[in-house]
Design a protein around this motif. Structure first.
Motif, short mmCIF file in Angstrom:
data_model
loop_
_atom_site.label_atom_id
_atom_site.label_comp_id
_atom_site.label_asym_id
_atom_site.label_seq_id
_atom_site.Cartn_x
_atom_site.Cartn_y
_atom_site.Cartn_z
N GLY A 54 -1.90 68.84 12.42
CA GLY A 54 -3.19 69.11 13.29
C GLY A 54 -4.57 69.18 12.68
N SER A 56 -7.84 68.40 11.33
CA SER A 56 -8.87 67.30 11.72
C SER A 56 -10.20 67.27 10.80
CB SER A 56 -9.32 67.47 13.11
OG SER A 56 -10.03 68.71 13.32
N THR A 67 -14.37 65.85 19.49
CA THR A 67 -13.30 66.58 18.99
C THR A 67 -12.04 65.60 19.05
OG1 THR A 67 -14.18 68.60 20.02
CG2 THR A 67 -11.76 68.60 19.64
N SER A 69 -7.96 64.96 19.02
CA SER A 69 -6.59 65.91 19.29
C SER A 69 -5.51 64.97 19.39
CB SER A 69 -6.84 66.74 20.43
OG SER A 69 -7.17 66.08 21.71
#
Length: 115
Positions: A54, A56, A67, A69
């Motif tokens: 997770g 980034s 963003t 995800s």
């Protein structure tokens, strides 16, 4: 191995768009996933990347606006794009790679931002 990108379109500057990348044929949860962008006449550049745990990272040009995800239950990565600018125009490609299966590119989805 297949990556199916979707969600592109024509939007006005300042608006938002969300891209999706549905993966198949891979163990998605173990993969780093990335989005690249290729503007007309330009090379393909990294926009954002998300690791299997997770973390980034982003290109400087999109920090604070985009963003990345992932949803490991859906084998899907996303790119939420906000405050879009005309210079964000391009074909967006989903990307992953592994030592065993090599590099995989999605088919690309076109994003056009009008001023």
């Amino acid at each position: 191995v297949q990556l199916q990108a979707s969600g592109g379109g024509l939007v006005q500057a300042g608006r938002s768009l969300r891209l999706s990348c549905k993966a198949s044929g891979i163990t998605f949860s173990t993969r780093t996933m990335a989005w690249y962008r290729q503007a007309p006449g330009e090379q393909r550049d990294l926009v954002a990347e998300i690791t299997s745990d997770g973390r980034s990272s982003y290109a400087d040009s999109v920090k604070g606006r985009f963003t990345i995800s992932r949803d490991n239950h859906k084998d899907t990565a996303y790119l939420q794009m906000s405050s879009l600018k005309p210079e964000d125009t391009g074909i967006y490609y989903c990307y992953t790679r592994s030592a065993r299966q090599g590099i995989t590119w999605g088919q690309g989805t076109l994003v056009t931002v009008s001023s």
